[in-house]
Design a protein around this motif. Structure first.
Motif, mmCIF file in Angstrom:
data_model
loop_
_atom_site.group_PDB
_atom_site.id
_atom_site.type_symbol
_atom_site.label_atom_id
_atom_site.label_comp_id
_atom_site.label_asym_id
_atom_site.label_seq_id
_atom_site.Cartn_x
_atom_site.Cartn_y
_atom_site.Cartn_z
ATOM 1 N N GLN A 1 -19.955 -2.195 7.070
ATOM 2 C CA GLN A 1 -20.404 -0.247 7.378
ATOM 3 C C GLN A 1 -19.911 0.295 6.800
ATOM 4 N N GLY A 2 -20.732 1.435 5.185
ATOM 5 C CA GLY A 2 -19.811 1.580 4.273
ATOM 6 C C GLY A 2 -18.773 2.958 4.827
ATOM 7 N N ALA A 3 -19.634 3.619 6.308
ATOM 8 C CA ALA A 3 -18.463 4.777 6.643
ATOM 9 C C ALA A 3 -19.027 4.682 8.381
ATOM 10 N N GLY A 4 -18.254 5.823 8.398
ATOM 11 C CA GLY A 4 -18.247 6.050 10.132
ATOM 12 C C GLY A 4 -17.001 6.181 10.796
ATOM 13 N N MET A 5 -16.557 6.791 11.731
ATOM 14 C CA MET A 5 -15.563 7.096 12.006
ATOM 15 C C MET A 5 -13.865 5.709 12.037
ATOM 16 N N MET A 6 -15.401 4.446 13.235
ATOM 17 C CA MET A 6 -14.228 3.332 13.016
ATOM 18 C C MET A 6 -14.528 2.689 12.189
ATOM 19 N N PRO A 7 -15.811 2.175 11.254
ATOM 20 C CA PRO A 7 -15.633 1.179 9.974
ATOM 21 C C PRO A 7 -13.981 1.620 9.000
ATOM 22 N N THR A 8 -14.379 3.073 8.692
ATOM 23 C CA THR A 8 -13.560 3.369 8.047
ATOM 24 C C THR A 8 -11.927 3.466 8.530
ATOM 25 N N ALA A 9 -11.611 3.160 9.718
ATOM 26 C CA ALA A 9 -10.525 2.960 10.257
ATOM 27 C C ALA A 9 -10.395 1.954 10.057
ATOM 28 N N SER A 10 -10.832 1.015 10.254
ATOM 29 C CA SER A 10 -10.970 -0.393 10.095
ATOM 30 C C SER A 10 -9.903 -0.750 9.152
ATOM 31 N N ALA A 11 -10.710 -0.053 7.581
ATOM 32 C CA ALA A 11 -10.140 -0.513 6.561
ATOM 33 C C ALA A 11 -8.324 0.630 6.304
ATOM 34 N N VAL A 12 -8.244 1.556 6.757
ATOM 35 C CA VAL A 12 -7.024 2.459 6.620
ATOM 36 C C VAL A 12 -5.947 1.580 7.807
ATOM 37 N N VAL A 13 -6.397 1.588 8.571
ATOM 38 C CA VAL A 13 -5.489 0.776 9.547
ATOM 39 C C VAL A 13 -5.301 -0.979 8.842
ATOM 40 N N GLY A 14 -6.563 -1.122 8.611
ATOM 41 C CA GLY A 14 -5.224 -2.664 7.346
ATOM 42 C C GLY A 14 -4.921 -2.645 6.182
ATOM 43 N N ASP A 15 -4.889 -1.577 5.735
ATOM 44 C CA ASP A 15 -4.405 -1.527 4.119
ATOM 45 C C ASP A 15 -2.930 -0.454 4.794
ATOM 46 N N CYS A 16 -2.670 -0.229 5.902
ATOM 47 C CA CYS A 16 -1.673 0.016 6.829
ATOM 48 C C CYS A 16 -0.580 -1.705 6.782
ATOM 49 N N ILE A 17 -1.486 -2.092 7.777
ATOM 50 C CA ILE A 17 -0.995 -3.640 7.963
ATOM 51 C C ILE A 17 -0.668 -4.214 6.090
ATOM 52 N N ASP A 18 -1.438 -4.229 5.412
ATOM 53 C CA ASP A 18 -1.221 -4.695 3.767
ATOM 54 C C ASP A 18 0.354 -4.481 3.255
ATOM 55 N N ILE A 19 0.298 -3.380 4.033
ATOM 56 C CA ILE A 19 1.768 -2.742 3.108
ATOM 57 C C ILE A 19 3.129 -3.258 4.074
ATOM 58 N N ILE A 20 2.863 -2.622 5.735
ATOM 59 C CA ILE A 20 3.939 -3.426 5.928
ATOM 60 C C ILE A 20 4.719 -4.692 5.795
ATOM 61 N N GLN A 21 3.073 -5.384 5.570
ATOM 62 C CA GLN A 21 3.345 -7.032 5.232
ATOM 63 C C GLN A 21 4.101 -7.451 3.862
ATOM 64 N N ASN A 22 3.947 -6.447 2.893
ATOM 65 C CA ASN A 22 3.561 -6.697 1.415
ATOM 66 C C ASN A 22 4.670 -5.196 1.283
ATOM 67 N N MET A 23 6.127 -4.673 1.426
ATOM 68 C CA MET A 23 6.427 -3.185 1.592
ATOM 69 C C MET A 23 6.998 -3.405 -0.249
ATOM 70 N N THR A 24 7.003 -4.556 -1.010
ATOM 71 C CA THR A 24 7.980 -4.765 -1.628
ATOM 72 C C THR A 24 7.320 -5.544 -3.014
ATOM 73 N N LYS A 25 5.518 -5.314 -2.348
ATOM 74 C CA LYS A 25 4.982 -6.133 -4.336
ATOM 75 C C LYS A 25 4.432 -5.053 -4.833
ATOM 76 N N PRO A 26 4.885 -4.972 -6.378
ATOM 77 C CA PRO A 26 4.209 -4.552 -7.478
ATOM 78 C C PRO A 26 3.216 -4.007 -7.283
ATOM 79 N N VAL A 27 3.119 -1.987 -7.758
ATOM 80 C CA VAL A 27 2.182 -1.877 -7.872
ATOM 81 C C VAL A 27 1.098 -2.489 -9.543
ATOM 82 N N ALA A 28 0.253 -3.110 -8.474
ATOM 83 C CA ALA A 28 -0.977 -3.342 -10.040
ATOM 84 C C ALA A 28 -2.594 -2.681 -9.494
ATOM 85 N N TYR A 29 -2.920 -2.277 -10.346
ATOM 86 C CA TYR A 29 -4.634 -2.608 -9.742
ATOM 87 C C TYR A 29 -4.866 -2.526 -11.344
ATOM 88 N N GLY A 30 -6.806 -3.437 -10.704
ATOM 89 C CA GLY A 30 -7.310 -4.291 -11.418
ATOM 90 C C GLY A 30 -6.332 -4.592 -13.234
#
Lengths: 427, 427
Positions: free
Chosen positions: B301-330
């Motif tokens: 699901q590409g939109a909507g309250m809960m699917p989008t929230a799933s990704a937002v909170v997933g990102d928070c978890i990723d940051i918490i687990q890798n607070m010191t990870k270097p910034v790299a995109y692509g």
């Protein structure tokens, strides 16, 4: 941290050659991503003389696995020899020596999960195994990380390319199982001894890993129902398509129902409008449902030299970028209260019977279903090519597995029933 | 590291409420995964009195964004207010204050990518935006991490749920665009002003982000062709299905051909056997091809309250687990030598024309195609409901976009041609 990460590879077979080729192709890309030099320093195999068709530094080759274990410069060990031993011994040795491990060995993980993971934890190193389920498909990382905000409710996987190739060919060409299997073997899509793939064991091993990551519980293969595709016929496929709008797929299923986890592998009727029905040929797909995100599917090539190598090298990159990341697999406090016995599963069934074409047959069969509290949704009788014989196709409402298996046994004992009833569960 | 991670949320609208609800549902699960306490400490919105239908700690609510910026305990800022300003100002302020940022704001990222990322790098913090493309689908992390061993060759995305819902309904029910749009608006699947979705702008913004992660290049929207779905008719859909075995999808395409990158958004004929043709309704799918893994698809699901929230909170978890990870995109060293002009793109075309039903019409049209070196694969003429009028359906062999647009313009100037020719490119 060091400027160069050294990798040791154990097993220079098909996937190992794919890993070497991936480094040959994309080391500049990989080094850019991780900001370090990355070197496949040592490749160990009993046979280091056969030409694998990939360019390799002769100095890297060795027949002695201790050249990896005893090299303090090697940070990551890739295990691609397969099988239980000596692979397990080597993995444990690598972990004990403080090296991170990447493996595609689902059989080993499914059997020795606890020993491998506890050894990794004890030594504060990581074990990565993206390639072990779904080959090149990014599946385990999304399940474990991207969907980490979700309680997983169910996992449905088409995760064996051989079985899926055979079922797809049978569907597209109306051919018999044995005939298609033979062709698959000739084309290299099935092993000389195909048991492992067509009887569902490979699917079951992968399901064990998915179940750990999705639900935080390790369920041994002896604990759940595993059924292959050898008894599926073109008649089953035709009836499913024409009368039910379904196709037949070998599914790995793990789903939580009221705190009880169902874990099972069997041919399954999948409605054509479900995305899993579009996962065809050697491709794999995993359809997950999370309590926040809803349904999600990942799709791609579940086996093969390069797709599998993609996941193996992806794991190496992940380790390099997160060398210090704590070891965590699946939810720690599982919501699973118990694993359901197969006999307690409730589902709808499709049933195919071959019987003599005579009066009273259907009456007796219907009586057995009634006795076991199985309510029928539809009954179709069709002539076969043998005179005096008919096939009966039955679709039930939701029924209890225990009742279904007993009813099927009773029916198979009827003297006018000519073969053991085939029953296939619905998604 | 600290025992408690505190999060500040800016924007308590639909997605913000979904994030609050996700933490309400799954904080124990999340805390187990990361091994720390996680607290949504502050929620800022201009309106903190409206009931959002989710339980919230009244002490967390504030109308002053400085309660987040000036709180040294807050590690992560979630921006869900949308739009360019003051969202950009707030994101930059958070980064400057050393806070990691999670956002779903594709419009902002697509426009201000360089400023946001350079500010994050400068302050050695992370910006995560999984929710900005494909809502809840784990897509950007797999593209950036799981597939990191691959050079990406092409990306094909169905990444706007509104457009896909409308095209799916038109296909399933044979209805007109305007009619289905109206229903979608009534059901809440389309905005009161739907321009952004149906004209392809939302898809284009998401494609900018996919192109950065896939190919390492930032291509502004002004640089590429963006075409919506407003001119697609039931006749186009019927012809595509009946004569070509295709469906019509609004695709975001980014593909590398001989060092040149094609970036484009337009309705596209997708063969029914391609998995993207099975991505229906409000669902999204992204089909990627890597040089090692081959094709991979992610769906959900590409939109909507809960699917989008799933990704937002997933990102928070990723940051918490890798607070010191270097910034790299692509990829850092892109293989893209240049971005191709749309006029240089080569593809096959479907063309629909309405003309007077009289002698010589086809001769003149065919002459124009010949003049522009466009070779025809098939020509079909069908009567319309208007007497004296016909529709002509043409499928070309591969042709040059520049030639096609000029030919279409010449044809539209013919006096017996009654409407501007519609042309749709093939996948």
């Amino acid at each position: 941290m060091k400027d160069t990460v050294n990798i040791g590879l154990i097993g220079f077979g098909t996937i190992g050659s794919g890993v070497v080729e991936t480094f040959n192709m994309n080391t500049p890309l990989i080094e850019d991503k991780v900001g370090k030099k990355v070197k496949l320093k040592r490749i160990v195999d009993l046979d280091v003389t056969t030409d694998r068709g990939v360019e390799v530094d002769p100095e890297a080759l060795s027949t002695d696995v201790n050249d990896i274990f005893n090299d303090p410069e090697i940070d990551i060990v890739i295990e691609l020899m397969g099988g239980y031993q000596p692979a397990l011994k080597f993995i444990l040795q690598a972990l004990e020596n403080g090296k991170h491990v990447v493996t595609a060995n689902k059989a080993l993980l499914a059997k020795h999960w606890e020993e491998v993971i506890s050894t990794a934890k004890k030594n504060n190193v990581r074990v990565c195994f993206e390639a072990s389920v779904g080959g090149g498909i990014p599946l385990l990382q999304p399940l474990n990380e991207g969907l980490a905000s979700n309680n997983i409710e169910s996992v449905y996987g088409i995760i064996n390319g051989t079985a899926n190739y055979i079922l797809t060919k049978m569907t597209e060409e109306g051919r018999e199982f044995g005939d298609v299997l033979k062709e698959a073997q000739e084309k290299g899509y099935a092993e000389a001894d195909p048991t492992f793939d067509i009887e569902g064991h490979d699917t079951a091993q992968k399901l064990i890993i998915l179940t750990i990551l999705g639900f935080g519980v390790y369920v041994k293969q002896e604990r759940f129902h595993v059924e292959g595709i050898t008894r599926v016929t073109p008649d089953d496929i035709a009836f499913a398509r024409d009368e039910m709008g379904c196709c037949i797929k070998l599914l790995a299923i793990s789903k939580l129902v009221d705190g009880e986890l169902e874990v099972r592998v069997h041919p399954t009727l999948v409605p054509e409008e479900h995305l899993l029905s579009s996962v065809n040929g050697v491709f794999n797909g995993a359809y997950l449902i999370g309590d926040v995100v809803g349904p999600v599917m990942m799709y791609g090539q579940g086996a093969g030299m390069m797709p599998t190598a993609s996941a193996v090298v992806g794991d190496c990159i992940d380790i390099i970028q997160n060398m210090t990341k704590p070891v965590a697999y699946g939810p720690k406090n599982t919501r699973v209260q118990s694993v359901k016995e197969m006999s307690d599963v409730e589902t709808k069934y499709y049933i195919r019977l071959t019987t003599e074409d005579k009066a009273g047959v259907l009456h007796e069969i219907a009586g057995i279903f009634r006795d076991y509290d199985i309510s029928l949704e539809s009954v179709n009788q069709k002539p076969t090519t043998n005179k005096g014989e008919v096939q009966i196709f039955i679709v039930t409402h939701t029924a209890l597995e225990r009742n279904m298996t007993t009813a099927a046994e009773k029916i198979s004992q009827l003297k006018f029933v000519e073969s053991e009833p085939m029953f296939i569960r619905l998604l």
